[in-house]
Design a protein around this motif. Structure first.
Motif, mmCIF file in Angstrom:
data_model
loop_
_atom_site.group_PDB
_atom_site.id
_atom_site.type_symbol
_atom_site.label_atom_id
_atom_site.label_comp_id
_atom_site.label_asym_id
_atom_site.label_seq_id
_atom_site.Cartn_x
_atom_site.Cartn_y
_atom_site.Cartn_z
ATOM 1 N N THR A 76 46.068 5.426 120.552
ATOM 2 C CA THR A 76 46.904 6.132 121.525
ATOM 3 C C THR A 76 47.125 7.578 121.126
ATOM 4 O O THR A 76 47.002 8.498 121.942
ATOM 5 N N ARG A 77 47.433 7.813 119.855
ATOM 6 C CA ARG A 77 47.716 9.174 119.404
ATOM 7 C C ARG A 77 46.475 10.054 119.452
ATOM 8 O O ARG A 77 46.553 11.249 119.767
ATOM 9 N N LEU A 78 45.315 9.497 119.150
ATOM 10 C CA LEU A 78 44.083 10.274 119.198
ATOM 11 C C LEU A 78 43.781 10.703 120.630
ATOM 12 O O LEU A 78 43.432 11.860 120.890
ATOM 13 N N PRO A 108 43.522 20.461 123.589
ATOM 14 C CA PRO A 108 42.066 20.617 123.547
ATOM 15 C C PRO A 108 41.584 21.643 122.533
ATOM 16 O O PRO A 108 40.406 21.636 122.162
ATOM 17 N N ALA A 109 42.481 22.516 122.068
ATOM 18 C CA ALA A 109 42.101 23.503 121.058
ATOM 19 C C ALA A 109 42.503 23.062 119.655
ATOM 20 O O ALA A 109 42.306 23.799 118.685
ATOM 21 N N GLY A 110 43.064 21.867 119.530
ATOM 22 C CA GLY A 110 43.522 21.371 118.236
ATOM 23 C C GLY A 110 42.368 20.954 117.347
ATOM 24 O O GLY A 110 41.239 20.743 117.809
ATOM 25 N N PRO A 111 42.630 20.808 116.053
ATOM 26 C CA PRO A 111 41.555 20.504 115.094
ATOM 27 C C PRO A 111 40.858 19.180 115.340
ATOM 28 O O PRO A 111 39.641 19.064 115.094
ATOM 29 N N GLU A 127 32.651 19.224 118.369
ATOM 30 C CA GLU A 127 31.656 20.015 117.652
ATOM 31 C C GLU A 127 30.626 19.114 116.971
ATOM 32 O O GLU A 127 29.411 19.355 117.046
ATOM 33 N N ARG A 128 31.108 18.068 116.314
ATOM 34 C CA ARG A 128 30.201 17.200 115.571
ATOM 35 C C ARG A 128 29.227 16.474 116.509
ATOM 36 O O ARG A 128 28.044 16.338 116.207
ATOM 37 N N ILE A 129 29.736 16.003 117.635
ATOM 38 C CA ILE A 129 28.877 15.287 118.572
ATOM 39 C C ILE A 129 28.058 16.264 119.402
ATOM 40 O O ILE A 129 26.869 16.047 119.657
ATOM 41 N N GLY A 130 28.671 17.362 119.820
ATOM 42 C CA GLY A 130 27.983 18.332 120.667
ATOM 43 C C GLY A 130 26.771 18.951 120.007
ATOM 44 O O GLY A 130 25.739 19.178 120.658
ATOM 45 N N ARG A 131 26.850 19.236 118.715
ATOM 46 C CA ARG A 131 25.686 19.791 118.008
ATOM 47 C C ARG A 131 24.490 18.850 118.116
ATOM 48 O O ARG A 131 23.350 19.282 118.286
ATOM 49 N N GLN A 132 24.760 17.572 117.981
ATOM 50 C CA GLN A 132 23.675 16.594 118.021
ATOM 51 C C GLN A 132 23.126 16.416 119.430
ATOM 52 O O GLN A 132 21.939 16.147 119.607
ATOM 53 N N VAL A 133 23.986 16.556 120.430
ATOM 54 C CA VAL A 133 23.520 16.508 121.820
ATOM 55 C C VAL A 133 22.517 17.640 122.051
ATOM 56 O O VAL A 133 21.464 17.443 122.670
#
Length: 220
Positions: A97-99, A107-110, A117-123
């Motif tokens: 729930t918290r995630l 949306p700008a949080g770490p 970023e981690r998933i988008g790079r691989q996409v």
């Protein structure tokens, strides 16, 4: 001397033992044998503490995952997904729930930035056209969060089903109910009864990832 890290660790312990309802400033003060002022000074209010606890757990899970060698973009996506799956399974009382709230509200949080970023790079590395990066990455993130949240609620919160029913009992009851359906009207439900009782959540989760990744190949 009380540290910020000690407060966060104690908060995560309370959350793991009793969910969000167990985390109060009073309970945390008693566990740490300190006053509420020290807690507010180090971590702010309760909502800020919940956000910090979420960031701490997710960041740790992703850091552990990233220490391993990666061969392909698909493998990296699966590892990030499993890191989130395992973290939420371990902290099933509260983390899902918290995630989700963090990603929606900040949306700008770490946490949001790191996951995308981690998933988008691989996409991008998969050859998906740049114009489709956001949609493709969002689809993967939405699937991951939806699947792990559902699994966490099955493990940690069966309210609305039966308070004393565990996962195995739930699927036994579900299978029994489906077997009682008219097979002529519900042939598919009858066909998957055995799979329902025997399926492994982690394997099912990875199958979903594979289906999404296979779909992304059509965007190339």
């Amino acid at each position: 001397m009380l540290s910020r890290e000690q407060i966060i660790d104690a908060a995560i312990g309370l959350l793991d033992s009793g969910g969000e309802g167990a985390l109060t400033v009073r309970a945390l003060s008693e566990r740490l044998a300190t006053g509420s002022g020290a807690i507010y000074y180090h971590v702010g209010n309760r909502d800020q503490l919940l956000d910090t606890a979420t960031e701490t757990v997710i960041t740790s899970a992703l850091e552990t995952e990233s220490s391993q060698a990666v061969a392909t973009p698909e493998e990296e996506i699966r590892r990030v997904a499993l890191a989130l799956f395992d973290a939420i399974a371990e902290h099933h009382q509260w983390l899902a729930t918290r995630l989700t709230l963090q990603i929606v509200r900040n949306p700008a949080g770490p946490v949001t930035v790191e996951i995308f970023e981690r998933i988008g790079r691989q996409v991008g590395a998969l050859g998906v056209p740049r114009a489709s990066w956001f949609d493709a990455t969002s689809t993967l993130v939405h699937y991951i969060l939806g699947a792990v949240s559902q699994n966490a609620r099955m493990d940690g919160d069966t309210s609305g089903i039966q308070p004393d029913m565990d996962r195995e009992e739930f699927f036994d009851a579900t299978s029994t109910a489906w077997q009682e359906l008219d097979p002529e009207n519900y042939p598919f439900m009858h066909a998957i009864v055995g799979q329902t009782k025997q399926h492994d959540d982690r394997d099912q989760f990875l199958t979903g990832i594979a289906i999404v990744l296979a779909g992304l190949t059509h965007l190339r």
